[in-house]
Scaffold this motif. Sequence first.
Motif: not given
Lengths: 233, 221
Positions: B116-138
């Motif tokens: 959350a901090l990375s997304l906020l500080l770096l103003s990152l726009e995530v195009l595939l949030p579900a895929h991001l969640a999967l990669v994070l869990v893995a």
Amino acid sequence: MISTTAKTTSALRARPFLGAASVVALFVALWMALVWSPPDAVMGNVVRILYVHVANAWLAYLAFVVVFLASIAYLWTKRPVFDAIAVASAEIGVLFCGLTLVLGAIWARPTWGVWWSWEPRVITTAVMFAMYVGYLLLRNLSNDLERRATRAAVLGIVLVVDVPIVHLSVTWMNALHQLPSVLRPGLDPTLDPSMLASLIAMTIAFTFLYAYLMTARVAIERRRQARILEARA
Amino acid sequence: MMLERIRLAAAREALAERGQPDGLIAAVTFVATLILVESLAVGPLAATQPEVASALFWIAMVFAAILATTRSFERELEDDAIDAVLALPGGRDALYAGKTLALTALIALIALVGGALSLLLLSLEVLLPAHLALVLVAGILALAPVVVLFVVIALRLRSRAALVPILALPVLVPQLVAATNGTAAAISGDAAAALGWAGLLLAFALVYSVLGLTIVPAALE
């Protein structure tokens, strides 16, 4: 509680013969690599570095697989001789893995134009080197013979995962490093026969050298184990 | 029976963490500080690139996981609780599996805050949030078994604070590469690449979980 004594074994008796065989085999292999085999059509005489580079890499693989086997044997039997074999092989493996990286850099400078390239084989080999330096570091941080041997055995089993990764990295990923020339699917070498013969001769010579160094280092480790146990008693 | 022991070991770990959350607090603070400092060091513009942002996040996560896991075992050593657990029948396997499970949850919490901090500080726009969640869990599943394994190997050793990263980081190279590339792919919208890297992370997690369960009992003393 374990017990050990530094006995004269058949391996120790074979050491002078292994030493002589190593010297003779190295002379023959060096003559084949430096004089007998032709220069490469593209690389010229620079190819001669590869005979030693590949033999070094083979020895590192062999040494780390022996660490793995000795580690399993130690956990299974708790016999200190297997711990001595594991540490001896790890030290020799680290030495030859380091030499592989150095010789690879010397070969890469005239061939690729750089000393170091961020390509899969080079990186995975460097990672393997770092892993086994860590293995030796772990061993040096404990004075208790049994605990050190157990920890090292567990690590020796975990780390072997990297050996096939190093070998197969060039087939899994886009690599600047050439693909395997001898140990390839179908065992169909792509080398000129005289080059292949020189490479095999050098590999055999290095294997004799490994066996000689192993007998010497295992004997030292066994004496060290015996001293520790005597001091404890 | 075994599953019950694992559940108890994990629940015990969670309770201990709730009672003394210093490990969690230290790891969250550490990951936040590291992301901030790393982003400043490479420059805020470079840090907003998906590849760079992902690498900074996962490097911070690896060190935070080592910190949290080391703290968890330190707590056991301080009150000699570990000896009691090891004395139980099947205690070694249960301890490894339970610790790995509980620390996976802990690392997931740290990752949520750090992400959350990375997304906020770096103003990152995530195009595939579900895929991001999967990669994070893995990525987290691949991280915990390896870190617990190396903390166990270095348990009770002097200089273990330096030794664990030295031993774990080379082994974690595939996890770092796959997690970084998978995260970057999910952020920039490459679904196939994200799924491929997630698959590699799950395979890595499986290999080291099996390896850990097979040999860690031998390393626990």
